[in-house]
Scaffold this motif. Structure first.
Motif, PDB file in Angstrom:
ATOM      1  N   GLN A   1       2.610   3.373  14.404  1.00 60.33           N
ATOM      2  CA  GLN A   1       3.709   2.482  14.054  1.00 60.33           C
ATOM      3  C   GLN A   1       3.420   1.059  14.519  1.00 60.33           C
ATOM      4  O   GLN A   1       3.738   0.090  13.822  1.00 60.33           O
ATOM      5  CB  GLN A   1       5.004   2.989  14.686  1.00 60.33           C
ATOM      6  N   ALA A   2       2.798   0.934  15.699  1.00 63.46           N
ATOM      7  CA  ALA A   2       2.440  -0.394  16.199  1.00 63.46           C
ATOM      8  C   ALA A   2       1.401  -1.050  15.287  1.00 63.46           C
ATOM      9  O   ALA A   2       1.462  -2.251  15.015  1.00 63.46           O
ATOM     10  CB  ALA A   2       1.892  -0.284  17.620  1.00 63.46           C
ATOM     11  N   ILE A   3       0.445  -0.257  14.817  1.00 60.83           N
ATOM     12  CA  ILE A   3      -0.572  -0.761  13.885  1.00 60.83           C
ATOM     13  C   ILE A   3       0.102  -1.259  12.614  1.00 60.83           C
ATOM     14  O   ILE A   3      -0.185  -2.345  12.105  1.00 60.83           O
ATOM     15  CB  ILE A   3      -1.583   0.353  13.550  1.00 60.83           C
ATOM     16  N   LYS A   4       1.021  -0.453  12.110  1.00 58.67           N
ATOM     17  CA  LYS A   4       1.714  -0.790  10.868  1.00 58.67           C
ATOM     18  C   LYS A   4       2.584  -2.037  11.034  1.00 58.67           C
ATOM     19  O   LYS A   4       2.590  -2.927  10.183  1.00 58.67           O
ATOM     20  CB  LYS A   4       2.569   0.410  10.447  1.00 58.67           C
ATOM     21  N   SER A   5       3.300  -2.115  12.159  1.00 58.57           N
ATOM     22  CA  SER A   5       4.191  -3.255  12.401  1.00 58.57           C
ATOM     23  C   SER A   5       3.399  -4.542  12.602  1.00 58.57           C
ATOM     24  O   SER A   5       3.787  -5.602  12.108  1.00 58.57           O
ATOM     25  CB  SER A   5       5.060  -2.989  13.630  1.00 58.57           C
ATOM     26  N   ALA A   6       2.283  -4.436  13.335  1.00 54.93           N
ATOM     27  CA  ALA A   6       1.470  -5.622  13.603  1.00 54.93           C
ATOM     28  C   ALA A   6       0.926  -6.217  12.316  1.00 54.93           C
ATOM     29  O   ALA A   6       0.752  -7.429  12.197  1.00 54.93           O
ATOM     30  CB  ALA A   6       0.324  -5.272  14.546  1.00 54.93           C
ATOM     31  N   ALA A   7       0.647  -5.346  11.342  1.00 62.80           N
ATOM     32  CA  ALA A   7       0.121  -5.817  10.055  1.00 62.80           C
ATOM     33  C   ALA A   7       1.238  -6.043   9.042  1.00 62.80           C
ATOM     34  O   ALA A   7       0.964  -6.350   7.886  1.00 62.80           O
ATOM     35  CB  ALA A   7      -0.877  -4.807   9.501  1.00 62.80           C
ATOM     36  N   ARG A   8       2.511  -5.885   9.522  1.00 69.56           N
ATOM     37  CA  ARG A   8       3.680  -6.021   8.642  1.00 69.56           C
ATOM     38  C   ARG A   8       3.555  -5.113   7.428  1.00 69.56           C
ATOM     39  O   ARG A   8       3.832  -5.511   6.292  1.00 69.56           O
ATOM     40  CB  ARG A   8       3.877  -7.480   8.224  1.00 69.56           C
ATOM     41  N   GLY A   9       3.139  -3.886   7.684  1.00 64.47           N
ATOM     42  CA  GLY A   9       2.952  -2.935   6.592  1.00 64.47           C
ATOM     43  C   GLY A   9       1.586  -3.113   5.971  1.00 64.47           C
ATOM     44  O   GLY A   9       0.957  -4.157   6.103  1.00 64.47           O
ATOM     45  N   PHE A  10       1.122  -2.088   5.328  1.00 65.03           N
ATOM     46  CA  PHE A  10      -0.187  -2.150   4.673  1.00 65.03           C
ATOM     47  C   PHE A  10      -0.029  -1.922   3.175  1.00 65.03           C
ATOM     48  O   PHE A  10       0.591  -0.960   2.749  1.00 65.03           O
ATOM     49  CB  PHE A  10      -1.120  -1.066   5.240  1.00 65.03           C
ATOM     50  N   ARG A  11      -0.589  -2.826   2.395  1.00 65.71           N
ATOM     51  CA  ARG A  11      -0.630  -2.613   0.950  1.00 65.71           C
ATOM     52  C   ARG A  11      -1.871  -1.809   0.569  1.00 65.71           C
ATOM     53  O   ARG A  11      -1.892  -1.136  -0.440  1.00 65.71           O
ATOM     54  CB  ARG A  11      -0.644  -3.958   0.205  1.00 65.71           C
ATOM     55  N   ASN A  12      -2.904  -1.918   1.374  1.00 66.67           N
ATOM     56  CA  ASN A  12      -4.175  -1.274   1.078  1.00 66.67           C
ATOM     57  C   ASN A  12      -4.360  -0.059   1.979  1.00 66.67           C
ATOM     58  O   ASN A  12      -4.411  -0.182   3.203  1.00 66.67           O
ATOM     59  CB  ASN A  12      -5.311  -2.289   1.295  1.00 66.67           C
ATOM     60  N   PHE A  13      -4.452   1.128   1.378  1.00 65.52           N
ATOM     61  CA  PHE A  13      -4.584   2.358   2.158  1.00 65.52           C
ATOM     62  C   PHE A  13      -5.852   2.367   2.995  1.00 65.52           C
ATOM     63  O   PHE A  13      -5.840   2.797   4.150  1.00 65.52           O
ATOM     64  CB  PHE A  13      -4.565   3.581   1.238  1.00 65.52           C
ATOM     65  N   GLU A  14      -6.965   1.897   2.449  1.00 64.75           N
ATOM     66  CA  GLU A  14      -8.235   1.945   3.181  1.00 64.75           C
ATOM     67  C   GLU A  14      -8.161   1.122   4.465  1.00 64.75           C
ATOM     68  O   GLU A  14      -8.731   1.504   5.489  1.00 64.75           O
ATOM     69  CB  GLU A  14      -9.383   1.443   2.287  1.00 64.75           C
ATOM     70  N   ASN A  15      -7.452  -0.008   4.412  1.00 66.25           N
ATOM     71  CA  ASN A  15      -7.273  -0.805   5.627  1.00 66.25           C
ATOM     72  C   ASN A  15      -6.463  -0.038   6.673  1.00 66.25           C
ATOM     73  O   ASN A  15      -6.763  -0.069   7.877  1.00 66.25           O
ATOM     74  CB  ASN A  15      -6.573  -2.123   5.304  1.00 66.25           C
ATOM     75  N   TYR A  16      -5.424   0.641   6.211  1.00 65.18           N
ATOM     76  CA  TYR A  16      -4.578   1.450   7.095  1.00 65.18           C
ATOM     77  C   TYR A  16      -5.400   2.578   7.728  1.00 65.18           C
ATOM     78  O   TYR A  16      -5.319   2.818   8.935  1.00 65.18           O
ATOM     79  CB  TYR A  16      -3.430   2.013   6.263  1.00 65.18           C
ATOM     80  N   ARG A  17      -6.193   3.247   6.916  1.00 60.94           N
ATOM     81  CA  ARG A  17      -7.048   4.343   7.413  1.00 60.94           C
ATOM     82  C   ARG A  17      -8.033   3.820   8.455  1.00 60.94           C
ATOM     83  O   ARG A  17      -8.226   4.439   9.509  1.00 60.94           O
ATOM     84  CB  ARG A  17      -7.811   4.976   6.245  1.00 60.94           C
ATOM     85  N   THR A  18      -8.650   2.680   8.163  1.00 59.44           N
ATOM     86  CA  THR A  18      -9.608   2.101   9.108  1.00 59.44           C
ATOM     87  C   THR A  18      -8.955   1.831  10.453  1.00 59.44           C
ATOM     88  O   THR A  18      -9.513   2.149  11.507  1.00 59.44           O
ATOM     89  CB  THR A  18     -10.191   0.797   8.533  1.00 59.44           C
ATOM     90  N   ARG A  19      -7.755   1.250  10.439  1.00 55.75           N
ATOM     91  CA  ARG A  19      -7.079   0.925  11.694  1.00 55.75           C
ATOM     92  C   ARG A  19      -6.767   2.188  12.497  1.00 55.75           C
ATOM     93  O   ARG A  19      -6.942   2.227  13.711  1.00 55.75           O
ATOM     94  CB  ARG A  19      -5.789   0.165  11.418  1.00 55.75           C
ATOM     95  N   ILE A  20      -6.258   3.211  11.816  1.00 59.42           N
ATOM     96  CA  ILE A  20      -5.900   4.444  12.521  1.00 59.42           C
ATOM     97  C   ILE A  20      -7.122   5.080  13.154  1.00 59.42           C
ATOM     98  O   ILE A  20      -7.108   5.484  14.324  1.00 59.42           O
ATOM     99  CB  ILE A  20      -5.199   5.439  11.566  1.00 59.42           C
ATOM    100  N   LEU A  21      -8.222   5.168  12.401  1.00 64.89           N
ATOM    101  CA  LEU A  21      -9.437   5.775  12.941  1.00 64.89           C
ATOM    102  C   LEU A  21     -10.052   4.903  14.031  1.00 64.89           C
ATOM    103  O   LEU A  21     -10.634   5.421  14.992  1.00 64.89           O
ATOM    104  CB  LEU A  21     -10.447   6.019  11.818  1.00 64.89           C
ATOM    105  N   PHE A  22      -9.922   3.587  13.901  1.00 65.73           N
ATOM    106  CA  PHE A  22     -10.472   2.681  14.916  1.00 65.73           C
ATOM    107  C   PHE A  22      -9.779   2.904  16.258  1.00 65.73           C
ATOM    108  O   PHE A  22     -10.425   2.967  17.307  1.00 65.73           O
ATOM    109  CB  PHE A  22     -10.311   1.234  14.462  1.00 65.73           C
ATOM    110  N   TYR A  23      -8.456   3.012  16.239  1.00 67.75           N
ATOM    111  CA  TYR A  23      -7.698   3.108  17.479  1.00 67.75           C
ATOM    112  C   TYR A  23      -7.430   4.550  17.935  1.00 67.75           C
ATOM    113  O   TYR A  23      -7.188   4.775  19.118  1.00 67.75           O
ATOM    114  CB  TYR A  23      -6.365   2.375  17.335  1.00 67.75           C
ATOM    115  N   CYS A  24      -7.454   5.501  17.019  1.00 63.87           N
ATOM    116  CA  CYS A  24      -7.057   6.878  17.365  1.00 63.87           C
ATOM    117  C   CYS A  24      -8.144   7.915  17.097  1.00 63.87           C
ATOM    118  O   CYS A  24      -7.914   9.104  17.324  1.00 63.87           O
ATOM    119  CB  CYS A  24      -5.807   7.270  16.582  1.00 63.87           C
ATOM    120  N   GLY A  25      -9.303   7.486  16.620  1.00 65.81           N
ATOM    121  CA  GLY A  25     -10.332   8.451  16.225  1.00 65.81           C
ATOM    122  C   GLY A  25     -11.298   8.851  17.317  1.00 65.81           C
ATOM    123  O   GLY A  25     -12.131   9.736  17.112  1.00 65.81           O
ATOM    124  N   ALA A  26     -11.216   8.217  18.489  1.00 63.91           N
ATOM    125  CA  ALA A  26     -12.157   8.497  19.589  1.00 63.91           C
ATOM    126  C   ALA A  26     -13.602   8.460  19.092  1.00 63.91           C
ATOM    127  O   ALA A  26     -14.418   9.327  19.412  1.00 63.91           O
ATOM    128  CB  ALA A  26     -11.848   9.846  20.232  1.00 63.91           C
TER     129      ALA A  26
END
Length: 410
Positions: free
Chosen positions: A376-401
């Protein structure tokens, strides 16, 4: 070679093929440009690693390096191109940067650490003096490296959950390694096909070793699990069930509040959060508030009591005793004359096997839920994501270990 050139050559870890030709300190630009020159001789094909001749030289390029004190440091070089009988003409690999990168390996490694440690991507871009787009490109490169390096060790327990994406009814599906506390993959939508794609990220050996999967009641996910890992037990846990029961209590509250307000009684107005509390965590003031309201809001109080009673289900040590408890609780819920509660009770009975599986495999989606705050913090910081691939990258970057740092061994 003067002492300054030798100093930078050592810092950059250059081999005998590269020499520091010039160090240009640009005071007005607050930068230093280190110009490198290839020593000549035979080249190595970047594709097949065979020794080959030189074809020509590519145009001069620049790479951002770690700052020298307060000076932005730039590496500048014209890269030779090899002429390989097998692979054709190729630009050779350089020891200070990865393929197609505009940054040195050292800078990329540093930037990844800053991006992970900073409170937000915006804060990191200010520290690194990068644009948002460039920072995202570095994260994307890091995630790609991390996924390529990810081990194929056995995974025994998974969590599969959904998260909102963008606006409206858009969702993404996440697969979490519960023991490893890491997001394994993120795919668009929450369909059976989407869940199949999550399992595609695992090897056949990994899938055969899955013993249990924590999941919601969503039928599309259940269908995929049965198909992809038929040996695995489907486990439902109290996180999602508490949510369903909490929503049922609130629906009873809203209906009763409407009726009471028509009689001029406003005791239930604004108490939504109150009925989400667990009884043993209530302080004296909140306990008294609930007791006072229960004298008027009889239906809401009854629904809350049914919700609270179900929490005892998870305290049993065996599925057999938990089953006996459930039968008693179910009878009370069905006799409650509260339609929202009865609806949830019937749903739980339909999925009782998944609830009882918890006593064999004590796994929950708690770790999946724990990622909710970060996502949710990732999403809020980016004010929502229009591009799914960008959203996926952020989640894996911060939560993928993931192990995302560049490889310095080459």
């Amino acid at each position: 070679m003067n002492e300054l050139h030798a100093h930078y050559r050592l810092l950059l870890g250059l081999d005998d093929q590269w020499q520091v030709q010039n160090v240009d300190l640009q005071m007005e630009a607050n930068s230093v440009v280190i110009q490198l020159r290839h020593s000549g001789g035979k080249l190595c094909c970047p594709e097949c690693q065979d020794e080959c001749s030189r074809a020509d030289t590519a145009p001069t390029r620049q790479w951002r390096h770690l700052d020298t004190m307060q000076f932005e440091t730039i590496i500048e070089a014209a890269i030779p191109r090899s002429k390989c009988d097998r692979c054709g003409v190729k630009t050779i690999a350089v020891p200070w940067a990865g393929k197609h990168s505009r940054f040195t390996l050292m800078f990329e490694a540093f930037a990844i650490k800053v991006l992970q440690a900073a409170s937000s991507v915006s804060a990191a871009t200010k520290l690194l003096k990068l644009s948002w787009k460039t920072a995202h490109e570095l994260m994307q490169r890091g995630v790609e490296r991390g996924l390529q390096r990810r081990d194929t060790d056995p995974i025994e327990t998974l969590g599969i959950d959904e998260k909102s994406f963008g606006k409206g009814q858009d969702y993404v599906s996440l697969m979490v390694d519960l023991e490893g506390s890491r997001v394994l993959e993120v795919v668009k939508d929450r369909s059976e096909t989407s869940c199949d794609k999550l399992f595609d990220s695992l090897t056949d050996e990994q899938k055969s070793g899955i013993r249990a999967v924590a999941v919601d009641f969503w039928q599309a996910f259940r269908n995929s699990i049965v198909k992809q890992v038929p040996q695995a037990k489907i486990v439902h846990d109290h996180f999602h069930i508490s949510q369903y029961l909490g929503e049922a209590v609130d629906l009873v509250r809203r209906r009763e509040n409407k009726l009471l307000r028509s009689e001029g009684i406003n005791d239930l107005t604004g108490t939504r959060q109150l009925w989400l509390y667990n009884e043993e965590t209530l302080d004296d003031a909140t306990q008294k508030q609930i007791e006072d309201i229960r004298q008027v809001a009889i239906k809401t109080a009854r629904a809350w009591g049914i919700k609270e009673m179900f929490r005892d289900f998870w305290t049993y040590r065996s599925g057999a005793w938990a089953k006996k408890f459930f039968d008693r609780w179910y009878a009370w819920a069905i006799r409650s004359k509260l339609d929202p509660i009865k609806k949830v009770a019937r749903m739980l009975k339909k999925h009782l096997a998944g609830l009882l599986a918890y006593f064999e495999y004590s796994i929950t989606n708690a770790k999946s839920e724990a990622f909710n705050g970060r996502v949710q913090a990732i999403k809020s910081a980016a004010r929502g994501f229009r591009n799914f691939e960008n959203y996926r990258t952020r989640i894996l970057f911060y939560c993928g270990a993931l192990k995302m740092e560049p490889d310095f061994s080459h």
